[in-house]
Design a protein around this motif. Structure first.
Motif, PDB file in Angstrom:
ATOM      1  N   PHE A   1      27.482 -12.619  -0.482  1.00 41.50           N
ATOM      2  CA  PHE A   1      27.307 -13.860   0.189  1.00 41.50           C
ATOM      3  C   PHE A   1      28.641 -14.355   0.823  1.00 41.50           C
ATOM      4  CE2 PHE A   1      24.063 -14.360  -3.313  1.00 41.50           C
ATOM      5  CZ  PHE A   1      23.038 -14.579  -2.781  1.00 41.50           C
ATOM      6  N   VAL A   2      28.538 -14.356   2.481  1.00 44.04           N
ATOM      7  CA  VAL A   2      29.715 -14.594   3.039  1.00 44.04           C
ATOM      8  C   VAL A   2      29.321 -15.860   3.928  1.00 44.04           C
ATOM      9  CG1 VAL A   2      30.653 -12.151   3.161  1.00 44.04           C
ATOM     10  CG2 VAL A   2      28.858 -12.983   4.932  1.00 44.04           C
ATOM     11  N   SER A   3      30.528 -16.643   4.023  1.00 43.28           N
ATOM     12  CA  SER A   3      30.159 -18.119   4.513  1.00 43.28           C
ATOM     13  C   SER A   3      31.547 -18.373   5.430  1.00 43.28           C
ATOM     14  CB  SER A   3      30.027 -19.120   3.236  1.00 43.28           C
ATOM     15  OG  SER A   3      30.412 -20.415   3.728  1.00 43.28           O
ATOM     16  N   GLY A   4      31.119 -19.092   6.451  1.00 43.58           N
ATOM     17  CA  GLY A   4      32.408 -19.701   7.156  1.00 43.58           C
ATOM     18  C   GLY A   4      33.226 -18.787   7.893  1.00 43.58           C
ATOM     19  N   ARG A   5      32.833 -17.545   8.180  1.00 37.44           N
ATOM     20  CA  ARG A   5      33.772 -16.442   8.841  1.00 37.44           C
ATOM     21  C   ARG A   5      32.496 -15.428   9.443  1.00 37.44           C
ATOM     22  NH1 ARG A   5      38.571 -14.761   8.895  1.00 37.44           N
ATOM     23  NH2 ARG A   5      39.238 -12.534   8.783  1.00 37.44           N
ATOM     24  N   SER A   6      33.294 -15.104  10.664  1.00 36.48           N
ATOM     25  CA  SER A   6      32.570 -14.185  11.819  1.00 36.48           C
ATOM     26  C   SER A   6      32.604 -12.717  10.942  1.00 36.48           C
ATOM     27  CB  SER A   6      33.022 -13.970  12.967  1.00 36.48           C
ATOM     28  OG  SER A   6      33.273 -15.331  13.317  1.00 36.48           O
ATOM     29  N   GLY A   7      31.727 -11.934  11.238  1.00 37.45           N
ATOM     30  CA  GLY A   7      31.833 -10.562  10.929  1.00 37.45           C
ATOM     31  C   GLY A   7      32.945  -9.773  11.264  1.00 37.45           C
TER      32      GLY A   7
ATOM     33  N   THR B   1      24.160 -11.969   2.723  1.00 37.99           N
ATOM     34  CA  THR B   1      23.653 -13.002   3.563  1.00 37.99           C
ATOM     35  C   THR B   1      24.815 -13.896   4.058  1.00 37.99           C
ATOM     36  OG1 THR B   1      21.945 -13.665   2.005  1.00 37.99           O
ATOM     37  CG2 THR B   1      22.659 -15.484   3.002  1.00 37.99           C
ATOM     38  N   ALA B   2      24.777 -14.433   5.385  1.00 35.12           N
ATOM     39  CA  ALA B   2      25.728 -14.948   6.094  1.00 35.12           C
ATOM     40  C   ALA B   2      25.675 -16.275   6.406  1.00 35.12           C
ATOM     41  CB  ALA B   2      26.268 -14.276   7.556  1.00 35.12           C
ATOM     42  N   TYR B   3      26.607 -17.179   5.860  1.00 35.79           N
ATOM     43  CA  TYR B   3      26.088 -18.714   6.102  1.00 35.79           C
ATOM     44  C   TYR B   3      27.255 -19.377   7.074  1.00 35.79           C
ATOM     45  CZ  TYR B   3      23.324 -18.614   1.650  1.00 35.79           C
ATOM     46  OH  TYR B   3      22.632 -18.261   0.659  1.00 35.79           O
TER      47      TYR B   3
ATOM     48  N   VAL C   1      32.816 -20.065  14.014  1.00 35.62           N
ATOM     49  CA  VAL C   1      31.806 -19.290  13.775  1.00 35.62           C
ATOM     50  C   VAL C   1      30.599 -19.759  14.392  1.00 35.62           C
ATOM     51  CG1 VAL C   1      30.585 -18.296  11.744  1.00 35.62           C
ATOM     52  CG2 VAL C   1      32.849 -18.767  11.551  1.00 35.62           C
ATOM     53  N   ASP C   2      29.799 -18.838  15.098  1.00 31.51           N
ATOM     54  CA  ASP C   2      28.415 -19.336  15.619  1.00 31.51           C
ATOM     55  C   ASP C   2      27.439 -18.055  14.872  1.00 31.51           C
ATOM     56  OD1 ASP C   2      28.823 -16.943  17.055  1.00 31.51           O
ATOM     57  OD2 ASP C   2      29.153 -18.051  19.024  1.00 31.51           O
ATOM     58  N   ARG C   3      26.081 -18.194  15.634  1.00 29.07           N
ATOM     59  CA  ARG C   3      25.213 -17.371  14.911  1.00 29.07           C
ATOM     60  C   ARG C   3      25.512 -16.124  15.375  1.00 29.07           C
ATOM     61  NH1 ARG C   3      20.330 -18.507  12.893  1.00 29.07           N
ATOM     62  NH2 ARG C   3      19.007 -16.504  12.368  1.00 29.07           N
ATOM     63  N   ASP C   4      26.014 -15.739  16.486  1.00 29.99           N
ATOM     64  CA  ASP C   4      26.154 -14.295  16.871  1.00 29.99           C
ATOM     65  C   ASP C   4      27.376 -13.541  16.083  1.00 29.99           C
ATOM     66  OD1 ASP C   4      24.061 -14.406  18.881  1.00 29.99           O
ATOM     67  OD2 ASP C   4      25.511 -14.748  20.509  1.00 29.99           O
TER      68      ASP C   4
ATOM     69  N   PRO D   1      21.923 -21.088   8.931  1.00 32.00           N
ATOM     70  CA  PRO D   1      22.934 -22.238   9.147  1.00 32.00           C
ATOM     71  C   PRO D   1      22.665 -23.420   8.566  1.00 32.00           C
ATOM     72  CG  PRO D   1      21.119 -21.912  10.710  1.00 32.00           C
ATOM     73  CD  PRO D   1      20.877 -21.001   9.742  1.00 32.00           C
ATOM     74  N   PHE D   2      23.550 -23.945   8.189  1.00 30.58           N
ATOM     75  CA  PHE D   2      23.705 -25.610   7.889  1.00 30.58           C
ATOM     76  C   PHE D   2      23.908 -26.343   8.862  1.00 30.58           C
ATOM     77  CE2 PHE D   2      23.333 -22.978   3.952  1.00 30.58           C
ATOM     78  CZ  PHE D   2      22.257 -23.700   3.313  1.00 30.58           C
ATOM     79  N   GLU D   3      23.497 -27.728   8.684  1.00 30.55           N
ATOM     80  CA  GLU D   3      24.434 -28.764   9.366  1.00 30.55           C
ATOM     81  C   GLU D   3      25.691 -29.044   9.060  1.00 30.55           C
ATOM     82  OE1 GLU D   3      24.767 -31.924  12.270  1.00 30.55           O
ATOM     83  OE2 GLU D   3      23.326 -30.371  11.943  1.00 30.55           O
TER      84      GLU D   3
END
Length: 233
Positions: free
Chosen positions: A99-105, A174-176, A184-187, A204-206
């Motif tokens: 699980f990766v969070s708050g970071r672009s690929g 899974t990317a959050y 960081v955006d969806r792309d 995504p989360f608010e």
């Protein structure tokens, strides 16, 4: 099942302490203490990703007698990915999930060069991100303890993004990300799809970069829902 959490730049293992009451029964929650902070305060700070990830992978190799999943936020996402690669390549062990969070690929990171910023610029950036208690900067002695670790982490991740390659893990990923995160955006989160041979999803989360402070319960619920799907597969 063991879940190991990897903190953000300048972050502490204790950042994940509130998760302890949220994980399901039968799950052992662990968090990585990076050198140069908490009870490792006197140890030298890591200068490169290898200096950081190699010892962590060595310790994780002691825990391969049970299913293992990683969660990493911001810089911690890259550290978790690197450790997962080492376990896979050196120990023939694949995670149950990454699980990766708050970071672009890899290849899509938006890094602002902050390692050489002044103390005031660095404090302003950290306060705006929201992951560091601004009151911590009011104490001069505490600043002297906190800022070198944060600066070293930024220097490490700036160098890492310039040289990293897209190696592939076997684990589902899974990317959050926070929908109001400026970096960081969806792309860019979806770029993590390129580092797995298995399933991938992005959620995504608010909130901003530290969305997980306000969305802890929802995040942990989604994370273990993902682990449940993996187990059923």
């Amino acid at each position: 099942m063991r879940l190991i959490c990897f903190p953000h730049a300048g972050g502490l293992a204790s950042f994940f302490h509130p998760w302890g009451r949220l994980v399901p029964p039968g799950v052992e929650l662990l968090a990585v203490r990076y050198p140069g902070r908490e009870d490792r305060l006197l140890e030298p700070l890591a200068r490169t990703m290898d200096e950081l990830s190699v010892p962590i992978a060595r310790e994780c190799a002691r825990l391969l007698d049970a299913p293992l999943a990683f969660f990493g936020h911001s810089m911690g996402a890259s550290v978790a990915y690197e450790v997962a690669l080492r376990l896979q390549e050196e120990h023939r062990f694949s995670l149950s999930a990454l699980f990766v969070s708050g970071r672009s690929g890899p290849g899509r990171e938006r890094i602002r060069p902050l390692s050489e910023a002044t103390d005031s610029q660095l404090m302003q950036e950290l306060t705006e991100l929201g992951g560091t208690d601004a009151q911590a900067f009011d104490d001069a002695e505490l600043r002297e303890l906190v800022l070198p670790a944060i600066r070293a982490d930024y220097r490490l991740i700036e160098a890492y993004t310039a040289t990293s390659t897209n190696a592939v893990v076997n684990a589902p990923v899974t990317a959050y990300y926070g929908e109001q995160d400026a970096d960081v955006d969806r792309d860019s989160a979806e770029a993590w799809a390129g580092v797995t041979r298995s399933d991938f999803r992005v959620t995504p989360f608010e909130g901003g970069h530290f969305y997980l402070l306000n969305e802890t319960q929802a995040l942990v619920d989604d994370l273990f829902s993902g682990l449940g799907r993996t187990a059923r597969c």
